[in-house]
Design a protein around this motif. Structure first.
Motif, PDB file in Angstrom:
ATOM      1  N   VAL A  58      69.507  41.345 -60.432  1.00  0.00           N
ATOM      2  CA  VAL A  58      70.490  42.171 -58.897  1.00  0.00           C
ATOM      3  C   VAL A  58      72.062  41.911 -58.596  1.00  0.00           C
ATOM      4  O   VAL A  58      71.921  43.291 -57.763  1.00  0.00           O
ATOM      5  N   GLN A  59      72.087  40.543 -58.991  1.00  0.00           N
ATOM      6  CA  GLN A  59      73.489  40.558 -58.575  1.00  0.00           C
ATOM      7  C   GLN A  59      74.151  41.927 -59.261  1.00  0.00           C
ATOM      8  O   GLN A  59      75.556  41.701 -58.493  1.00  0.00           O
ATOM      9  N   ASP A  60      73.939  42.513 -59.773  1.00  0.00           N
ATOM     10  CA  ASP A  60      75.110  43.105 -60.304  1.00  0.00           C
ATOM     11  C   ASP A  60      75.358  44.201 -59.736  1.00  0.00           C
ATOM     12  O   ASP A  60      75.754  46.361 -59.849  1.00  0.00           O
ATOM     13  N   LEU A  61      74.152  45.083 -58.455  1.00  0.00           N
ATOM     14  CA  LEU A  61      74.390  46.114 -57.980  1.00  0.00           C
ATOM     15  C   LEU A  61      74.916  46.755 -57.280  1.00  0.00           C
ATOM     16  O   LEU A  61      75.206  48.261 -57.273  1.00  0.00           O
ATOM     17  N   LEU A  62      76.334  46.136 -56.535  1.00  0.00           N
ATOM     18  CA  LEU A  62      77.133  46.415 -55.988  1.00  0.00           C
ATOM     19  C   LEU A  62      77.936  46.816 -56.908  1.00  0.00           C
ATOM     20  O   LEU A  62      79.366  47.428 -56.808  1.00  0.00           O
ATOM     21  N   SER A  63      78.346  46.062 -58.032  1.00  0.00           N
ATOM     22  CA  SER A  63      79.391  46.005 -59.022  1.00  0.00           C
ATOM     23  C   SER A  63      79.114  47.684 -59.977  1.00  0.00           C
ATOM     24  O   SER A  63      79.760  48.398 -60.466  1.00  0.00           O
ATOM     25  N   LEU A  64      78.050  48.213 -59.623  1.00  0.00           N
ATOM     26  CA  LEU A  64      77.418  48.975 -60.752  1.00  0.00           C
ATOM     27  C   LEU A  64      77.720  50.605 -60.298  1.00  0.00           C
ATOM     28  O   LEU A  64      78.020  51.484 -61.446  1.00  0.00           O
ATOM     29  N   PRO A  65      78.152  51.245 -59.300  1.00  0.00           N
ATOM     30  CA  PRO A  65      78.680  52.371 -59.165  1.00  0.00           C
ATOM     31  C   PRO A  65      79.805  53.065 -59.349  1.00  0.00           C
ATOM     32  O   PRO A  65      80.091  53.862 -60.776  1.00  0.00           O
ATOM     33  N   ALA A  66      80.533  51.972 -59.377  1.00  0.00           N
ATOM     34  CA  ALA A  66      82.363  51.999 -59.728  1.00  0.00           C
ATOM     35  C   ALA A  66      81.602  51.665 -61.950  1.00  0.00           C
ATOM     36  O   ALA A  66      83.033  52.701 -62.621  1.00  0.00           O
ATOM     37  N   SER A  67      81.545  51.117 -61.992  1.00  0.00           N
ATOM     38  CA  SER A  67      80.873  51.688 -63.538  1.00  0.00           C
ATOM     39  C   SER A  67      80.152  52.371 -64.523  1.00  0.00           C
ATOM     40  O   SER A  67      80.861  53.106 -64.878  1.00  0.00           O
ATOM     41  N   LEU A  68      79.367  52.648 -63.316  1.00  0.00           N
ATOM     42  CA  LEU A  68      78.609  54.035 -64.261  1.00  0.00           C
ATOM     43  C   LEU A  68      79.600  55.794 -63.939  1.00  0.00           C
ATOM     44  O   LEU A  68      79.322  56.403 -64.782  1.00  0.00           O
ATOM     45  N   ALA A  69      80.607  55.682 -63.112  1.00  0.00           N
ATOM     46  CA  ALA A  69      81.215  56.309 -62.395  1.00  0.00           C
ATOM     47  C   ALA A  69      83.191  55.504 -63.428  1.00  0.00           C
ATOM     48  O   ALA A  69      83.221  57.031 -63.527  1.00  0.00           O
ATOM     49  N   GLY A  70      82.745  55.216 -63.654  1.00  0.00           N
ATOM     50  CA  GLY A  70      84.212  55.061 -64.580  1.00  0.00           C
ATOM     51  C   GLY A  70      85.252  54.895 -64.036  1.00  0.00           C
ATOM     52  O   GLY A  70      86.305  54.757 -64.350  1.00  0.00           O
ATOM     53  N   LEU A  71      85.545  54.356 -62.247  1.00  0.00           N
ATOM     54  CA  LEU A  71      86.671  54.323 -62.006  1.00  0.00           C
ATOM     55  C   LEU A  71      87.177  53.002 -61.829  1.00  0.00           C
ATOM     56  O   LEU A  71      86.285  51.909 -61.772  1.00  0.00           O
ATOM     57  N   PRO A  72      88.244  52.641 -61.605  1.00  0.00           N
ATOM     58  CA  PRO A  72      88.995  52.020 -61.467  1.00  0.00           C
ATOM     59  C   PRO A  72      88.546  50.703 -60.094  1.00  0.00           C
ATOM     60  O   PRO A  72      88.589  51.157 -58.795  1.00  0.00           O
ATOM     61  N   ALA A  73      87.969  49.534 -60.428  1.00  0.00           N
ATOM     62  CA  ALA A  73      87.474  48.322 -58.751  1.00  0.00           C
ATOM     63  C   ALA A  73      88.234  47.037 -59.332  1.00  0.00           C
ATOM     64  O   ALA A  73      88.550  46.738 -60.284  1.00  0.00           O
TER      65      ALA A  73
END
Length: 428
Positions: free
Chosen positions: A368-383
């Motif tokens: 669950v720790q990955d929940l907040l970081s995943l949208p940018a990863s799935l969309a390939g966006l800079p974070a």
């Protein structure tokens, strides 16, 4: 690092867990406390984060598939940058999930991180996922207006308020209840938001309704791609080879992979293999791809700048509505206690099995720790994970993540540099 980049706490390493040196009592004291008080550095690139936080190096490379650069950066109180997918060459990086893997960069200050990014950002013919030159050029054109705002070319007084005209969206709907109820973690985030406002940025509430589905989608997609990528480790061409005995070759493969892969890797490979099976492909893998696309479209719809990767080519003009960046917490909490990880998760070689009551909660929380970081990863966006301060409860670092449209990497770093400069003045 966690074996093959699979982990969020850096306890799935052959060499044992990485300890977090960024405690409230200083590096030497943080590493000298009892085992019950030690904190994890985060994963999977916790070694890089700990090295930077401890001052062993100015810049460290990392990898980021679902948050493996940003999560340890948040736990260790440093900067952790996941560039736009395809901007940094992955040639030489062992593949985990090819549609998600990104080379990350960690540092204590923005300027060395920016120099490392600029030096490494170039098309590489040896990497089949490297963004071509025309896509990079198109991104420069699409983000020209944003660069000009950040450079202070729009009216008087902008240089005193360097983020004047910049819009930042805060997706409060993805904040977990546990985080919202923790004032000790929210206070540093609120202070960071006030700094942005003092620099001229405007804040607005945005929504990402499909983001909570990203956790399930990510673990299906990443595990499926890992199953394919790590199939090469069969003991014939790559990796460990079990002792040969008389028997079927399938038995040799199974024994080799059982001996050569750790428990967490085996778990994800089994999940990925199942997701790619004929019976589960439509119900799991394809559904996960649909969720991924939903998240990509929702993020694209929030940004003022169109995606440079859109087909046909997007117009250079920006939308009148929308935001320039999205900001959210980097992690669900401060760095967890090392003792909260189960013996199985920490790589224990004990032959006595842990009870389900001991292992299940820690196992679930790690994912669950990955929940907040995943949208940018799935969309390939800079974070970029930026230190926001320290928790008023336990004194450990709290991080926030700034996300931009694809190709707006330099602009993300520019905002972080302006905030860094403003906070340095405040501390004088």
């Amino acid at each position: 690092m966690d074996e093959f980049g699979m982990g969020s706490a850096n306890v799935h390493s052959h060499f044992g867990p990485v300890l977090n040196p960024a405690g409230p009592v200083g590096i030497d004291q943080s590493l000298a406390v009892s085992a019950e008080e030690q904190r994890v550095a985060g994963g999977s690139s916790g070694g890089s984060a700990a090295a930077v936080a401890a001052g062993l190096c100015d810049v460290a490379l990392a990898s980021d598939t679902g948050g493996s650069t940003r999560l340890p950066a948040s736990y260790c109180g440093i900067l952790g940058f996941k560039p736009s997918y395809g901007l940094l060459s992955r040639h030489g990086l062992v593949a985990y999930a090819s549609s998600l893997d990104t080379v990350g960069i960690m540092a204590r200050e923005v300027e060395p991180l920016r120099r490392a990014f600029v030096s490494a950002s170039a098309y590489d013919s040896k990497d089949p996922t490297s963004a071509p030159t025309f896509a990079r050029t198109r991104a420069d054109e699409v983000h020209l207006a944003l660069r000009e705002r950040l450079a202070g070319r729009e009216g008087a007084g902008v240089r005193e308020r360097p983020l004047q005209g910049v819009r930042i969206g805060v997706p409060a709907d993805i904040f977990p209840t546990s985080l919202l109820s923790s004032s000790s973690v929210l206070d540093p985030i609120r202070t960071f938001l006030r700094t942005l406002v003092s620099l001229g940025a405007s804040l607005s509430s945005v929504r990402l309704p499909s983001a909570p589905l990203g956790l399930s989608a990510y673990y299906v997609l990443a595990s499926a791609e890992a199953s394919s990528n790590l199939a090469r480790y069969d003991g014939v061409q790559f990796g460990h080879r079990a002792e040969e005995k008389v028997g079927e070759k399938e038995q040799l493969y199974a024994r080799t992979r059982t001996e050569g892969f750790g428990k967490e890797v085996r778990k994800r490979l089994l999940l990925g293999t199942f997701a790619l099976s004929a019976d589960a492909f439509d119900n799991y893998y394809l559904q996960a791809q649909r969720v991924r696309r939903l998240i990509q479209l929702e993020l694209d719809d929030l940004f003022r700048s169109p995606s440079p990767l859109a087909t046909p080519a997007p117009p250079a003009a920006q939308r009148h509505d929308g935001v320039d960046f999205i900001l959210h917490p980097s992690a669900m909490s401060t760095a967890p206690l090392l003792a909260s990880c189960s013996p199985a998760a920490s790589g224990s070689t004990s032959t006595s099995p842990a009870s389900p009551a001991d292992t299940e909660p820690a196992s679930r929380s790690a994912y669950v720790q990955d929940l907040l970081s995943l949208p940018a990863s799935l969309a390939g966006l800079p974070a970029l994970s930026i230190p926001a301060g320290r928790s008023t409860d336990d004194g450990w670092p709290v991080g926030v993540t700034l996300v931009g449209q694809w190709g707006a990497d330099s602009e993300v770093l520019e905002v972080a540099q302006r905030v860094e400069a403003a906070r340095a003045v405040e501390q004088q």
